[in-house]
Design a protein around this motif. Structure first.
Motif, PDB file in Angstrom:
ATOM      1  N   UNK A   1       4.363  -7.766   0.264  1.00  0.00           N
ATOM      2  CA  UNK A   1       5.105  -7.763   1.533  1.00  0.00           C
ATOM      3  C   UNK A   1       4.368  -7.081   2.678  1.00  0.00           C
ATOM      4  N   UNK A   2       3.444  -6.172   2.385  1.00  0.00           N
ATOM      5  CA  UNK A   2       2.733  -5.443   3.444  1.00  0.00           C
ATOM      6  C   UNK A   2       1.298  -5.953   3.531  1.00  0.00           C
ATOM      7  N   UNK A   3       0.799  -6.097   4.771  1.00  0.00           N
ATOM      8  CA  UNK A   3      -0.565  -6.610   4.948  1.00  0.00           C
ATOM      9  C   UNK A   3      -1.179  -5.999   6.214  1.00  0.00           C
TER      10      UNK A   3
ATOM     11  N   UNK B   1      -2.079  -2.997  -7.403  1.00  0.00           N
ATOM     12  CA  UNK B   1      -1.183  -2.659  -6.304  1.00  0.00           C
ATOM     13  C   UNK B   1      -1.674  -3.215  -4.971  1.00  0.00           C
ATOM     14  N   UNK B   2      -2.879  -3.820  -4.919  1.00  0.00           N
ATOM     15  CA  UNK B   2      -3.382  -4.365  -3.660  1.00  0.00           C
ATOM     16  C   UNK B   2      -4.352  -5.493  -3.977  1.00  0.00           C
ATOM     17  N   UNK B   3      -4.566  -6.361  -2.990  1.00  0.00           N
ATOM     18  CA  UNK B   3      -5.496  -7.484  -3.112  1.00  0.00           C
ATOM     19  C   UNK B   3      -6.251  -7.610  -1.791  1.00  0.00           C
TER      20      UNK B   3
ATOM     21  N   UNK C   1       5.714  -0.365  -1.497  1.00  0.00           N
ATOM     22  CA  UNK C   1       5.636   1.076  -1.676  1.00  0.00           C
ATOM     23  C   UNK C   1       4.258   1.665  -1.464  1.00  0.00           C
ATOM     24  N   UNK C   2       3.184   0.845  -1.420  1.00  0.00           N
ATOM     25  CA  UNK C   2       1.834   1.396  -1.309  1.00  0.00           C
ATOM     26  C   UNK C   2       1.529   1.858   0.112  1.00  0.00           C
ATOM     27  N   UNK C   3       2.032   1.132   1.077  1.00  0.00           N
ATOM     28  CA  UNK C   3       1.805   1.539   2.462  1.00  0.00           C
ATOM     29  C   UNK C   3       2.500   2.881   2.738  1.00  0.00           C
ATOM     30  N   UNK C   4       3.665   3.061   2.168  1.00  0.00           N
ATOM     31  CA  UNK C   4       4.365   4.336   2.331  1.00  0.00           C
ATOM     32  C   UNK C   4       3.545   5.476   1.720  1.00  0.00           C
TER      33      UNK C   4
END
Length: 1697
Positions: free
Chosen positions: A567-569, A609-611, A622-625
């Motif tokens: 959801x976050x980019x 958790x990321x690509x 939750x990773x951006x937070x």
């Protein structure tokens, strides 16, 4: 702004930025349900564009764009049940921008205006706002010509019954609308023209028609509404009147003018009004578009779509169908856009991704718009000559039913269909679809309007296509008025227009396709409006409705895709700029992508958790937070270091500057203070001198004034005192004379009373001395030989003596009653004497006044006589004059006497008048007081209801807080990976035991970990087996006790027989017993004599002063009565103890051998011989006679018992006959049924029979349990007495010693009352006490086996002991634990009626105990002296009484909810659907399905089921010892629920509104009233709650034809509202031939008669309403010291004090 939380400005900003950046047109699609806020959101978006961009010219285009909103809202918005400002049309506004992105103009497209709202509004809805704004502004001078008035005066605005919106001022809204019109360039003349047309529509709605026959109608001449309409529209009255009642039919060769019926004329009038309004609406929209149109070329635009949300009502028609069709198209566009964009983003960035499916609503759209879809079939049916809604519905069923999964047919209707939309299922009524789709209006009426002299009106119809109504010529009833030759086809444009005219559905479909093309060509932005609740309540959020709306609009599906993906980019440059602070200098490379990869590998260890994409980095949720937290920590540390250094430097600099300034300020301030001090000293000295002289002057002046005033006061005071002294001397002289006579009378009276009392005392004393002397003589006269003669029949004499004592006790009670009556008589006589004394005092004062006047006259006469004697001495010649003067004075005296008598008469008349006025005033005051009392009672009930509602809300919030607290504890105590999951029931029990009390928490924490999870079914089975075992044990104990009692009685009988056979053995015993009996007889004789003397003393009426309270004789009398009562109690106890001694002695004497029996028989023969010798045969004969009488009385009683048993057997035979007849009837009915129904009916009958038998057995079991408990108590008493006697007398005595040794006198034991009614427990045992007495207590066992309210008594006795110890902490801890534990039990078992009833009863009893023993005088009136000794001494528990009262209210409300849940499924079936009187209902109404059949298959409830349930409730409450007043309130609440639910269902079901059903309801209500009579609950107010239902049943049964019937209905149905009466009359359906449907005119008559009645417009009763509850004080007569604690409660650690 885009980084903030979702906001309408953020969406508008994003659209504006994308338009400027991408040079592409944008669209904002605002969607949601009706009332969710779409229109407001669209206005805010337009306001943002107008504020941010500005206009390209000085014309202020943005203000005009915003000004279009008030106009469109006033003519296109209306109030609905879901929204006070609902848009009844769809609009798409394109806001145009130039190359510099400034507003240059706008264009508006509208969709599907709801024209039907102009002529019809549902209940609680309004017409369009503009009509009410006009009516609110009717008093303005420029609107006088419109001849408007209140909105309730017009048919088109009063149908909804809600002309006012709360918080909205229509007059102010009208001013804003006019201001917006002026801003948009609409001139005043055009504005007045618009208002004229709107006012004409309102007056057109009031045009009425009169039927001439079934096919024609007419309008009354000079009809005012029509004339006003014609004047406003500037058309001919006669022509409009003619074409409103006629229509033109064109055939191939001729043209006919045909009259139309009243109904057709009304429909034509409404169609004309709708057509005018639609044209006016389109004209206003075109004018707005012209004003907003710009000559500059448009570079780009942003479209704002504000279209109607998904709608579903009780009745859904063509408008709702089109609205929901548009929402289906918009939802499809949203799905295609959002889901595809999300997945295309992943594919473009080459992220590993699996495509997922999403919901597609294309099948539903195909069902509506495809070939042979619903719209195609509708258009085809509109083209048919005789097409109707019914034929179209049949085509739909034949085409789509069972072929399309989204199309359904309702069960109870053949004129409706159901479509499964993306949001919900919606049922559409086919009625009116064809008419609304055609949208036809008569051409002749349009022509009349076109010929108007009002210039604006023809402009509305310039581009109007001539929509002529279908010309299907019916041969019947047609009148050929004019005949014109047929014109050639070439010259008939109307024909071609009619053939090529598109339907409303076709036009809407085309405009919707155009809208979709526009939206697909732009970049869409979505605003999903969520409605918080369906009731328009502020600050109320319904979670279920919100989730339902989110799911319907696809938001949850979007979240699911986003959560499954990334959801976050961030782009690489954005990520680098944002998180540069987390990198070190060595980590920064020239290539941004590689730098970001290196940093992320260090910061986030999990690579899943990321690509990394081509241009962006994608993060899981939750990773951006997490990264933001790291960045914030780093920035915070750096900021702290910078702040530390800068703040130190700033503070140092500030300190130096402040120090320098302070030194300077101090120097100047000290100099100024010294100068001020010197000046102060000089002024102080001068002031002192001035004050000295001024004070001297003031005091001297004040002294002179006081001295003068004192001298004056002294002169007046001395004169006043002299006059008072003279009056006092005169008054004392007169008082001495009065006192002389009064004291003499008092002395004589006191002497007489004293002599009477002395004589009475002498009599009493002499009597007492004579008794003592008589007792001495009797003791001397007794001898052993005499007692031997009197031992025969001693037992019978003792029994007679006991009966004599009972009779004396009765005499004593009668004497006390007479004494109380005499006291009442004495009080009444004293009151009379007081009134006479007051009257005499008044007369005495009058006599004093008269004597004063006579004395003054006598003094004057004496003076005259003295003058006469002087004149006689001086001059003899004046004698004649003196005589004449004397006669004149005597005449004057007589005249004065006559005037005095007249004044007395006038005074008496005035007194009489004053008394009458006082009576009238008292009566009026009493009436006012009664009325004010009633009003205060109503206010008190309202306040009590509000308080109890607030208490209910508080309890609900408290439960919510507890649940949140439990969730927090569960979130904190996260289970470890190796933790084993427990059962759901175990977790629910744990959550229920989690409570706010610290004590409860400490107790429950270890118990949670140790309790195993158990299932419900084995627990119930084991409980059942335990109960069964307990019943058998109780029966065995009962049998054992019965056998033991029989054995004891047999032993007594045997001992009596042996005692009669062996009289010599117990000679010494009987001597003592006869001696005791003789003493008792003598004492009873003395008591009789004393009672006779007391009666004589009370019967003397000649001296009432002797019996007056406080007199010496009265005190002696009361002392004698108390001594008599105490002596009677003592003698009763002695008689009982003697009888028990006699029984024990009989058992002690055993037969030795057969010789003794022979000797006994010989002794008996010798005794008989002695009797003959001594002449005692007469006594034996008398004894035999008494024995015969006793046997005769026994035979009589046995005969009566046999007769009663025979009567009971006859009654049972009769009931068995009735049961047999009923069984035969049921068998005959079952034989007529089919086999399946026969089996089900037999099973149902068997179930009811077994249920009744089970209830009877339960009642018998309860009776047996009561008998067992009674026998146990008796057995304990007997065992205790026998044990005491055996211990006291049989110890160390052998059978031989009984005969030889003389028996000593019997020691009569006295009862020692050393128990104080308190229970002592240790502080650490408090939790155990609460657990055993509250948490683990089973109500059923306590209610059956123990006294009612035992837990409350035990708790109060514990509180008493804590109060006795003066331990404040212990009292508060115990009360807090008790309240929290009761709440915990009710939270855990709150659905069990027995549990809730049990704790309601115990809570009330605990509250009453706190009041009864509080020490307050108001609660101690009914206490005994012993109970008053048990009152609390140290603490005032009034606060806890209030807390317990609130807890009792909460328990009562929970009890009401429990019984409501139990009764709810029974009421409709038992009161309405079940036929209690078989065969009354007859045939069901035609067109209605028999709804009871499906219910009967599932197991229907009957009225007997309701009555059994009510009996169950009542018996449970009685077993628990609930207060009778509280039981009445519960019964009242139950009957209100029954009546409200029954009436509501009656008002909603047409098949129940018939004469036969009214008879059934009357019978059912009478059965409920009979139940109230059986339970003695008629005064509980429960019957009054059924009054609306009774009146509704009467309304179904009375005649409904004439005006007299209407008057009778209006007077009879005073408990029903007008809406309910009209609803019942509208729903009334005839079933039999003798019934008729209620006419419309009769219903209107009822409405006219009831229009002045002020009642609630609400149709249905509030079934959830709870009456306010009160807890009247109910003291307990149970003594605390007599309460025993059973061992079954497990309270062995409590000790009695």
């Amino acid at each position: 702004m885009g980084d903030m939380d979702p906001h309408i400005f953020a969406v508008a900003e994003e659209a504006y930025k994308q338009m400027a950046r991408d040079e592409r047109n944008q669209s904002i699609i605002v969607s949601g349900e009706s009332g969710a806020g779409k229109t407001v959101s669209a206005k805010y978006a337009m306001r943002y564009f107008a504020t941010v961009s500005g206009s390209a010219s000085e014309a202020n285009v943005e203000e005009k764009v915003l000004a279009s909103n008030p106009i469109m809202e006033s003519i296109g918005n209306a109030k609905t049940t879901r929204n006070d400002n609902s848009s009844r049309f769809g609009k798409y506004i394109e806001i145009g921008f130039d190359k510099r992105h400034r507003i240059i103009g706008a264009n508006m497209r509208t969709y599907l205006l709801e024209k039907s709202r102009v002529v019809f509004q549902a209940e609680e809805e309004r017409n369009y706002h503009i009509f009410y704004q006009l009516c609110a502004s009717a008093r303005l001078p420029e609107f006088k010509m419109l001849r408007l008035g209140d909105a309730n005066n017009f048919h088109y605005t009063k149908q909804g019954g809600s002309p006012v919106i709360e918080g909205v001022d229509d007059a102010k809204e009208m001013a804003q609308t006019r201001q917006a019109c002026t801003l948009l360039g609409i001139s005043e003349s055009y504005q007045m023209g618009i208002f004229r047309i709107l006012a004409g529509i309102l007056h057109l709605g009031n045009v009425g028609f009169m039927s001439r026959d079934s096919d024609s109608c007419t309008i009354p001449p000079k009809h005012e509404p029509l004339s006003i309409f014609c004047d406003l529209m500037a058309v001919d009255f006669e022509e409009m009147c003619h074409w409103l009642c006629h229509r033109k039919l064109a055939t191939a060769a001729e043209t006919y003018i045909k009259p139309i019926s009243k109904l057709q004329a009304t429909n034509a009038r409404d169609a004309l009004a709708k057509h005018i309004y639609a044209k006016l609406f389109n004209w206003i929209v075109d004018h707005v578009n012209q004003v907003l149109h710009s000559a500059v070329k448009q570079h780009s635009f942003i479209g704002v779509l504000d279209i109607y949300g998904f709608e579903t009502f009780e009745i859904n028609s063509f408008e709702q169908f089109c609205i929901n069709y548009a929402n289906e198209k918009l939802q499809q566009q949203f799905n295609m856009h959002v889901f595809k964009l999300e997945q295309e983003e992943y594919m473009k960035e080459q992220i590993p991704w699996t495509l997922i499916d999403f919901y597609d609503n294309q099948p539903c759209i195909n069902l509506i718009e495809s070939k042979l879809g619903i719209l195609d079939l509708l258009d085809e049916e509109c083209k048919m000559p005789k097409g109707t809604d019914d034929t179209w519905a049949q085509k739909l069923y034949n085409t789509h039913l069972n072929k399309c999964a989204l199309f359904e047919k309702p069960r109870l209707s053949n004129k409706a269909f159901i479509i499964q939309h993306f949001a919900d299922k919606v049922e559409y009524q086919c009625e009116g679809f064809l008419e609304k789709n055609k949208d036809t209006v008569f051409e002749e009426q349009i022509k009349v309007l076109k010929s108007s002299k009002f210039k604006m009106l023809p402009e509305l119809f310039q581009d109007d296509e001539k929509a002529i109504s279908p010309s299907s010529a019916a041969s019947s009833g047609r009148t050929l008025l004019t005949r014109t030759p047929a014109k050639p086809t070439k010259g008939r444009p109307g024909q071609a227009a009619k053939e090529h005219k598109k339907t409303v559905g076709h036009q809407f479909r085309n405009s919707l396709h155009l809208l979709m093309e526009t939206l697909n060509a732009t970049t869409p932005h979505y605003v999903r409006c969520i409605k918080p609740n369906d009731f328009k309540f502020p600050f109320t959020f319904d979670e279920k409705r919100a989730v339902q709306q989110l799911r319907a609009c696809g938001v949850l599906e979007t979240i699911r895709i986003s959560a499954a993906g990334f959801p976050s980019r961030w782009t690489y440059q954005e990520f680098f700029s944002r998180y540069r602070v987390l990198m070190k200098q060595k980590d920064v490379l020239s290539e941004r992508k590689q730098t970001c990869k290196n940093v992320l590998e260090k910061l986030i260890q999990d690579k899943d958790k990321y690509q990394f994409g081509k241009t962006k980095i994608f993060f899981r949720a939750g990773q951006v937070a997490y990264l933001e937290k790291l960045r914030a920590d780093k920035l915070r540390a750096a900021c702290i270091r910078i702040q530390k250094t800068i703040r130190g430097w700033l503070l140092r600099k500030k300190f130096l500057r402040m120090r320098k300034a302070a030194i300077t300020v101090q120097r100047y301030v000290r100099g100024h203070q010294a100068r001020c001090y010197a000046k102060f000293l000089r002024r102080t000295k001068a002031t002192t001198i001035i004050q000295k002289y001024w004070r001297m002057y003031v005091i001297r002046r004040r002294y002179k004034i006081w001295r003068t005033a004192t001298i004056v006061l002294q002169s007046y005071l001395r004169g006043y005192l002299a006059r008072n002294r003279y009056r006092k001397i005169l008054r004392e002289h007169k008082a001495v004379i009065i006192q002389k006579w009064v004291r003499g009378w008092l002395a004589r009276t006191y002497y007489k009373r004293s002599m009477h009392a002395i004589i009475y005392l002498q009599c009493c004393f002499r009597r007492m001395m004579a008794k003592r002397e008589l007792k001495k003589l009797k003791i001397e006269a007794r001898s052993v030989e005499r007692y031997k003669k009197l031992h025969i029949g001693m037992e019978n004499k003792i029994m007679q003596l006991q009966r004599k004592v009972d009779e004396q006790n009765k005499d004593y009670k009668c004497l006390m009653e007479k004494l109380t009556s005499l006291e009442g008589i004495y009080n009444s006589e004293t009151e009379k004497l007081r009134s006479d004394l007051e009257r005499l005092q008044l007369s005495e004062e009058e006599a004093k006044i008269a004597t004063g006047r006579v004395l003054s006259l006598q003094e004057e006469i004496a003076k005259l006589r003295k003058d006469l004697e002087q004149t006689q001495c001086e001059k003899k010649s004046i004698e004649e004059c003196a005589d004449r003067y004397k006669q004149e004075t005597e005449q004057l005296v007589s005249n004065l006497k006559e005037e005095n008598t007249l004044l007395k008469q006038e005074k008496e008349a005035l007194n009489h008048l004053i008394v009458e006025q006082a009576k009238e005033m008292t009566e009026t005051m009493e009436k006012k007081l009664i009325e004010e009392t009633k009003q205060l009672e109503l206010d008190l009930n309202d306040e009590r209801l509000r308080y109890q509602n607030l208490l209910n809300e508080f309890s609900r919030l408290e439960e919510r807080y507890d649940d949140l607290k439990e969730e927090m504890t569960l979130m904190v105590n996260v289970p470890k990976p190796g933790h084993k999951r427990t059962d759901s029931t175990h977790s629910s029990n744990e959550s229920e035991y989690t409570f706010s009390s610290e004590i409860a928490e400490t107790e429950d924490i270890p118990s949670r970990t140790e309790e195993p999870s158990e299932k419900k079914v084995p627990l119930d089975m084991s409980l059942f087996l335990k109960l069964q075992k307990r019943v058998t044990e109780l029966e065995q104990e009962k049998q054992v006790m019965q056998d033991e009692l029989d054995r004891k009685e047999e032993q007594v009988l045997r001992s009596k027989a042996k005692e009669e056979e062996r009289p010599q053995i117990r000679g010494a015993e009987l001597e003592y017993e006869s001696l005791k009996r003789q003493e008792l007889e003598s004492e009873n004789k003395k008591l009789k004599n004393e009672l006779n003397e007391l009666r004589k003393a009370l019967s003397e009426k000649s001296a009432p002063e002797v019996t007056a309270p406080g007199a010496p004789a009265y005190r002696v009398l009361m002392e004698q009565l108390t001594s008599v009562s105490e002596e009677l109690d003592v003698r009763k106890e002695e008689v009982l103890i003697l009888r028990s001694q006699l029984v024990s002695q009989k058992e002690a004497i055993q037969p030795k051998d057969d010789k003794n029996t022979m000797t006994d028989s010989t002794i008996l023969l010798e005794d008989v011989q002695k009797m003959k010798d001594k002449g005692e045969i007469a006594q034996a004969y008398i004894g035999l006679k008494e024995t015969n009488r006793l046997l005769e009385s026994q035979l009589q009683s046995q005969k009566r018992s046999h007769e009663n048993e025979a009567e009971a057997l006859r009654g049972e035979i009769q009931s068995l006959k009735e049961e047999n007849n009923r069984q035969q009837q049921l068998l005959a009915q079952n034989l007529q049924l089919p086999p399946e129904a026969r089996i089900e009916a037999s099973l149902q009958h068997e179930i009811t029979r077994l249920t009744n038998e089970n209830l009877d057995l339960m009642e018998q079991l309860e009776k047996q349990d009561k008998t067992v408990r009674k026998l146990k108590k008796q057995l304990k008493v007997f065992a205790k007495k026998i044990g005491e006697l055996e211990v006291g007398q049989m110890e160390n005595i052998s059978p031989g010693q009984i005969i030889d040794e003389p028996i000593r006198p019997v020691n009569i034991p006295r009862k020692e009352k050393d128990f104080q009614g308190m229970l002592e427990y240790k502080k650490e045992d408090e939790q155990k006490l609460v657990k055993n007495l509250i948490l683990e207590l089973k109500p059923r066992g306590v209610a059956v086996n123990l006294i009612p309210g035992l837990p409350a008594y035990i708790l109060f006795m514990c509180v008493r002991h804590a109060d006795y110890l003066n331990d404040d902490q212990k009292v508060r801890s115990l009360l807090t634990s008790t309240i929290n534990s009761i709440k915990k039990v009710l939270k855990k078992r709150g659905d069990d009626f027995e549990t809730v009833s049990f704790w309601l009863s115990n809570t009330c009893r605990f509250l009453h105990c706190l009041k009864q023993y509080s020490g307050e005088e108001g609660f101690m009136k009914h206490n005994t002296s012993r109970q008053n000794e048990h009152c609390l001494t140290n603490f005032d528990l009034a606060e806890y009484r209030q807390v317990l009262s609130d807890l009792a209210i909460q328990i009562y409300q929970q009890l009401v909810r429990v019984l409501e849940n139990i009764l709810q499924p029974m009421i409709v079936s038992g009161m309405l659907e079940h036929e209690t009187i078989q065969g009354v209902s007859g045939v069901k109404p035609t067109g209605l399905r028999k709804r009871t059949s499906s219910i009967a298959d599932e197991g229907t409830y009957t009225l007997d089921s309701i009555l059994r349930q009510l009996n169950s409730f009542h018996s449970v409450m009685c077993q628990h010892g609930m207060d009778p007043e509280l039981i009445k309130q519960v019964v009242k609440q139950m009957f209100y629920i029954v009546g409200a639910v029954t009436l509501n269902n009656l008002l909603l079901r047409k098949d129940m509104c018939s004469w036969s059903k009214g008879m059934q309801i009357r019978y059912n209500v009478s059965q409920l009233e009979e139940w109230l009579r059986d339970k003695n609950l008629m005064n509980s107010g429960a019957k009054e709650t059924l009054e609306p239902l009774i009146q509704a049943a009467q309304l179904l049964q009375v005649k409904k034809k004439t005006d007299d019937d209407a008057e009778a209905i209006c007077s009879m149905c005073n408990a029903l509202t007008t809406a309910q009466i009209v609803k019942v009359l509208n729903l009334y359906t005839p079933v039999n031939e003798f019934e008729e449907r209620v006419s419309v005119s009769f219903i209107r008559t009822i409405q006219m008669r009831l229009r002045d009645r002020k009642d609630s417009p609400q149709l249905l009763m509030d079934a959830k309403h709870i009456f306010p509850v009160t807890f009247p004080f109910n003291p307990s007569s149970l003594a605390l010291e007599t309460i025993q604690i059973p061992a079954s409660l497990g309270l062995g650690f409590i000790s009695r004090v």
